[in-house]
Scaffold this motif. Structure first.
Motif, PDB file in Angstrom:
ATOM      1  N   SER A 395      42.822 -52.473 -33.675  1.00 19.31           N
ATOM      2  CA  SER A 395      42.060 -51.468 -32.934  1.00 19.31           C
ATOM      3  C   SER A 395      41.249 -50.597 -33.879  1.00 19.31           C
ATOM      4  CB  SER A 395      43.005 -50.599 -32.091  1.00 19.31           C
ATOM      5  OG  SER A 395      42.287 -49.672 -31.310  1.00 19.31           O
ATOM      6  N   GLY A 396      41.862 -50.216 -35.010  1.00 19.33           N
ATOM      7  CA  GLY A 396      41.155 -49.421 -36.001  1.00 19.33           C
ATOM      8  C   GLY A 396      39.992 -50.180 -36.615  1.00 19.33           C
ATOM      9  N   ILE A 397      40.190 -51.469 -36.865  1.00 18.79           N
ATOM     10  CA  ILE A 397      39.116 -52.292 -37.435  1.00 18.79           C
ATOM     11  C   ILE A 397      37.959 -52.402 -36.454  1.00 18.79           C
ATOM     12  CG2 ILE A 397      38.532 -54.630 -38.193  1.00 18.79           C
ATOM     13  CD1 ILE A 397      41.397 -54.811 -39.319  1.00 18.79           C
ATOM     14  N   VAL A 398      38.270 -52.559 -35.165  1.00 16.06           N
ATOM     15  CA  VAL A 398      37.216 -52.586 -34.144  1.00 16.06           C
ATOM     16  C   VAL A 398      36.438 -51.266 -34.160  1.00 16.06           C
ATOM     17  CG1 VAL A 398      36.748 -52.657 -31.667  1.00 16.06           C
ATOM     18  CG2 VAL A 398      38.395 -54.239 -32.663  1.00 16.06           C
ATOM     19  N   ALA A 399      37.177 -50.160 -34.244  1.00 17.31           N
ATOM     20  CA  ALA A 399      36.521 -48.848 -34.270  1.00 17.31           C
ATOM     21  C   ALA A 399      35.596 -48.721 -35.477  1.00 17.31           C
ATOM     22  CB  ALA A 399      37.568 -47.741 -34.290  1.00 17.31           C
ATOM     23  N   GLY A 400      36.070 -49.165 -36.633  1.00 13.43           N
ATOM     24  CA  GLY A 400      35.252 -49.087 -37.832  1.00 13.43           C
ATOM     25  C   GLY A 400      34.055 -50.006 -37.801  1.00 13.43           C
ATOM     26  N   ASN A 401      34.153 -51.075 -37.009  1.00 11.73           N
ATOM     27  CA  ASN A 401      33.057 -52.034 -36.903  1.00 11.73           C
ATOM     28  C   ASN A 401      31.964 -51.574 -35.953  1.00 11.73           C
ATOM     29  OD1 ASN A 401      34.151 -53.874 -38.682  1.00 11.73           O
ATOM     30  ND2 ASN A 401      34.995 -55.211 -37.100  1.00 11.73           N
ATOM     31  N   VAL A 402      32.351 -51.077 -34.752  1.00 13.59           N
ATOM     32  CA  VAL A 402      31.340 -50.898 -33.701  1.00 13.59           C
ATOM     33  C   VAL A 402      31.337 -49.538 -33.009  1.00 13.59           C
ATOM     34  CG1 VAL A 402      31.322 -53.380 -33.221  1.00 13.59           C
ATOM     35  CG2 VAL A 402      32.815 -51.899 -31.879  1.00 13.59           C
ATOM     36  N   LYS A 403      32.407 -48.752 -33.119  1.00 16.00           N
ATOM     37  CA  LYS A 403      32.434 -47.486 -32.391  1.00 16.00           C
ATOM     38  C   LYS A 403      31.784 -46.375 -33.211  1.00 16.00           C
ATOM     39  CE  LYS A 403      36.560 -48.517 -29.631  1.00 16.00           C
ATOM     40  NZ  LYS A 403      37.879 -48.027 -29.180  1.00 16.00           N
ATOM     41  N   ASP A 404      31.032 -45.530 -32.521  1.00 19.89           N
ATOM     42  CA  ASP A 404      30.273 -44.491 -33.202  1.00 19.89           C
ATOM     43  C   ASP A 404      31.164 -43.613 -34.086  1.00 19.89           C
ATOM     44  OD1 ASP A 404      27.904 -42.777 -33.638  1.00 19.89           O
ATOM     45  OD2 ASP A 404      29.000 -41.329 -32.428  1.00 19.89           O
ATOM     46  N   ARG A 408      31.225 -43.503 -38.311  1.00 27.51           N
ATOM     47  CA  ARG A 408      30.963 -42.271 -39.055  1.00 27.51           C
ATOM     48  C   ARG A 408      32.128 -41.921 -39.992  1.00 27.51           C
ATOM     49  NH1 ARG A 408      26.384 -39.923 -36.964  1.00 27.51           N
ATOM     50  NH2 ARG A 408      25.774 -40.620 -34.875  1.00 27.51           N
ATOM     51  N   LEU A 409      33.366 -42.177 -39.539  1.00 27.44           N
ATOM     52  CA  LEU A 409      34.521 -41.935 -40.413  1.00 27.44           C
ATOM     53  C   LEU A 409      34.474 -42.814 -41.661  1.00 27.44           C
ATOM     54  CD1 LEU A 409      37.520 -41.557 -37.909  1.00 27.44           C
ATOM     55  CD2 LEU A 409      36.579 -39.801 -39.428  1.00 27.44           C
ATOM     56  N   ILE A 410      34.083 -44.070 -41.474  1.00 22.79           N
ATOM     57  CA  ILE A 410      33.981 -44.981 -42.612  1.00 22.79           C
ATOM     58  C   ILE A 410      32.868 -44.528 -43.558  1.00 22.79           C
ATOM     59  CG2 ILE A 410      33.540 -47.358 -43.335  1.00 22.79           C
ATOM     60  CD1 ILE A 410      36.245 -46.891 -41.938  1.00 22.79           C
ATOM     61  N   GLU A 411      31.756 -44.068 -42.987  1.00 24.23           N
ATOM     62  CA  GLU A 411      30.661 -43.577 -43.815  1.00 24.23           C
ATOM     63  C   GLU A 411      31.091 -42.368 -44.648  1.00 24.23           C
ATOM     64  OE1 GLU A 411      27.570 -42.778 -41.016  1.00 24.23           O
ATOM     65  OE2 GLU A 411      26.820 -44.833 -40.985  1.00 24.23           O
ATOM     66  N   GLN A 412      31.947 -41.528 -44.088  1.00 27.30           N
ATOM     67  CA  GLN A 412      32.365 -40.299 -44.761  1.00 27.30           C
ATOM     68  C   GLN A 412      33.483 -40.535 -45.773  1.00 27.30           C
ATOM     69  OE1 GLN A 412      33.458 -37.582 -41.650  1.00 27.30           O
ATOM     70  NE2 GLN A 412      31.419 -37.572 -40.720  1.00 27.30           N
ATOM     71  N   HIS A 413      34.467 -41.392 -45.421  1.00 28.42           N
ATOM     72  CA  HIS A 413      35.680 -41.503 -46.231  1.00 28.42           C
ATOM     73  C   HIS A 413      35.931 -42.887 -46.807  1.00 28.42           C
ATOM     74  CE1 HIS A 413      36.608 -37.537 -44.650  1.00 28.42           C
ATOM     75  NE2 HIS A 413      36.547 -38.015 -43.410  1.00 28.42           N
ATOM     76  N   GLY A 414      35.039 -43.830 -46.572  1.00 28.11           N
ATOM     77  CA  GLY A 414      35.242 -45.171 -47.092  1.00 28.11           C
ATOM     78  C   GLY A 414      36.146 -46.007 -46.202  1.00 28.11           C
ATOM     79  N   PRO A 415      36.524 -47.210 -46.628  1.00 34.00           N
ATOM     80  CA  PRO A 415      37.324 -48.121 -45.801  1.00 34.00           C
ATOM     81  C   PRO A 415      38.718 -47.567 -45.478  1.00 34.00           C
ATOM     82  CG  PRO A 415      36.343 -49.263 -47.676  1.00 34.00           C
ATOM     83  CD  PRO A 415      36.176 -47.801 -47.926  1.00 34.00           C
ATOM     84  N   TYR A 416      39.256 -48.017 -44.354  1.00 29.84           N
ATOM     85  CA  TYR A 416      40.642 -47.711 -44.019  1.00 29.84           C
ATOM     86  C   TYR A 416      41.567 -48.408 -45.024  1.00 29.84           C
ATOM     87  CZ  TYR A 416      39.075 -46.331 -39.284  1.00 29.84           C
ATOM     88  OH  TYR A 416      38.459 -45.739 -38.203  1.00 29.84           O
ATOM     89  N   GLU A 417      42.669 -47.765 -45.363  1.00 28.19           N
ATOM     90  CA  GLU A 417      43.711 -48.373 -46.183  1.00 28.19           C
ATOM     91  C   GLU A 417      44.835 -48.837 -45.248  1.00 28.19           C
ATOM     92  OE1 GLU A 417      43.901 -48.927 -49.407  1.00 28.19           O
ATOM     93  OE2 GLU A 417      42.238 -47.752 -50.247  1.00 28.19           O
ATOM     94  N   ILE A 418      45.168 -50.123 -45.297  1.00 22.65           N
ATOM     95  CA  ILE A 418      46.225 -50.687 -44.454  1.00 22.65           C
ATOM     96  C   ILE A 418      47.289 -51.288 -45.363  1.00 22.65           C
ATOM     97  CG2 ILE A 418      46.775 -52.293 -42.597  1.00 22.65           C
ATOM     98  CD1 ILE A 418      43.842 -52.226 -41.782  1.00 22.65           C
TER      99      ILE A 418
END
Length: 457
Positions: A395-404, A408-418
């Motif tokens: 779900s988080g990966i989907v959000a980082g791929n296509v949700k506004d 924006r979170l990825i643009e600000q803080h870089g990739p999610y750490e899993i």
């Protein structure tokens, strides 16, 4: 996305909200302002942008920065005033009928949701309270039809699929429609459109003028997956968890087509539910299928399920390669078993009350960097709980791929750490890399995919 041609227009209700009291109109106007206005504007813009080839919510919003939509009171109820709206939603100055229906469906769902929350009618402290909330949202949208025969097939899969895979989904939809079955999808492009398109032809062949093409979405993803015009019943649930629960409560069988992270999320969600001890004996047909070219994809997904959730999870579904007729026959037979079971247990045909959905599958997951990093992806938990946490990761990966918001979170803080158990992370890495290699993360033709995640062991 470059700015496009726009139009100003006035639109009256169609499909929803045609008959309203003055009090209801006032409530609509009050709710359709302030903080709720931004949400309604985003959903409305997505609906008006139906047919777009972008799957990036951020770029769609930025393409129409001056778009506005106002709720206007009149003697007969309401109308919507649109300013700088996408011109493609109109023909000779008149809004396309399906677009108008979905526009007022969005207003209906968003306002009703807000009204329920403000009046504190929802008990979010219990699983049953959340299920009741989903029930009321669907009933308000006139989706629940008491006494109707079980025949709703939920089709899940990617919006980013090949032409061959898309044609295959149409063939399956055609075979389902020939057998009198209706289609429910996430309402967007790709797999969410193909089965509907196939079923429209077979429904016409069978002179079935009451075919249902249900589209279930939620505000965070609607701009990335604008409804396709075949949808004749649109419901916007408040979040992804309510949307997923709505699918399994109203559906009588599920077909998984090729897709990407979102499809894996849906499959893990449903398998986690089916593996709950209380659901062991509840029939619910689940089929994974695709053309011959997708055999490797389905095998990769099958192996990932076996390696993480075990053989018991694999036994809850069947895999059928390149055989639309067999898919439809097996699904029709499975739905007959569902019908018999519900009769014997006095469960409704239109809403699956008996299915146990644990609260871990119901509460919204906010894919922040902190929440993604703290996911428990280990074997020190029951399989259905691991499925819930794996579902959150996707779900988080989907959000980082296509949700506004995710973008924006990825643009600000870089990739999610899993993080998680080494073997689980290795299997997850292999699966995600396959999605990237097969161009299943973004729509074809978009720029090269840049991962929004980083896996650590």
């Amino acid at each position: 996305m470059a700015a496009r041609k726009t139009i100003n227009a006035s639109v009256n209700p169609k499909g929803s909200l045609e008959t309203l009291s003055q009090r209801e109109v006032q409530q609509l106007r009050e709710t359709g302002s302030g903080s709720v206005y931004a949400l309604f504007r985003q959903c409305a813009l997505a609906i008006l942008n139906t047919g777009s080839h972008s799957d990036n919510a951020k770029t769609i919003l930025e393409a129409y920065p001056d778009f506005e939509i106002h709720i206007v009171q009149q003697d007969r109820g309401i109308r919507l005033e649109l300013f700088n709206a996408p011109a493609d939603a109109f023909v000779d100055g008149e809004m396309i009928a399906s677009t108008r229906e979905m526009l007022f469906s969005a207003l209906r769902d968003i306002v009703y949701t807000q009204s329920e929350l403000e009046n504190k009618r929802v008990d979010f402290s219990s699983s049953q309270g959340i299920t009741d909330y989903v029930f009321h949202l669907l009933r308000n949208a006139r989706t629940l039809r008491a006494g109707a025969e079980p025949k709703i097939v939920v089709c899940w899969g990617g919006h980013s699929i090949s032409t061959e895979e898309y044609k295959y989904t149409k063939k399956v939809g055609h075979e389902l429609g020939l057998r009198g079955l209706d289609i429910c999808t996430g309402c967007g492009p790709g797999v969410m459109k193909g089965p509907m398109k196939g079923a429209t032809i077979s429904h016409a062949k069978q002179r079935n003028v009451h075919g249902r093409y249900l589209g279930l979405t939620e505000p965070g993803i609607i701009a990335a997956e604008a409804p396709n015009p075949i949808v004749n019943e649109l419901v916007i649930l408040p979040d992804i968890e309510k949307r997923l629960e709505a699918f399994v409560r109203i559906g009588h069988g599920i077909i998984i087509f090729p897709g990407g992270a979102g499809t894996a999320e849906e499959l893990l969600y449903f398998l986690g539910i089916l593996m709950h001890p209380d659901n062991q004996n509840i029939p619910f047909p689940l089929i994974m299928t695709g053309p011959s070219s997708a055999a490797a994809y389905l095998e990769q997904l099958h192996e990932f399920i076996g390696a993480t959730l075990g053989e018991a999870a694999q036994q809850r579904y069947s895999i059928i390669i390149n055989d639309p007729e067999q898919v439809a026959r097996e699904m029709a037979a499975g739905i007959k078993a569902v019908k018999q079971f519900r009769r014997e247990h006095n469960d409704a045909f239109h809403f699956n009350w008996l299915l146990k959905i644990d609260e871990s599958f119901q509460h919204p997951f906010e894919p922040t960097h902190a929440h993604m990093a703290s996911l428990k992806l280990t074997r020190e938990q029951p399989a259905h709980e691991l499925a819930a946490n794996l579902r959150r990761a996707f779900s988080g990966i989907v959000a980082g791929n296509v949700k506004d918001k995710g973008i924006r979170l990825i643009e600000q803080h870089g990739p999610y750490e899993i993080t998680g158990d080494r073997d689980i992370m290795q299997k997850l890495d292999t699966l995600l890399q396959a999605f990237v290699d097969q161009h299943r993360m973004k729509l074809p033709g978009n720029s090269a995919y840049v991962p929004c995640y980083r896996l650590t062991k």
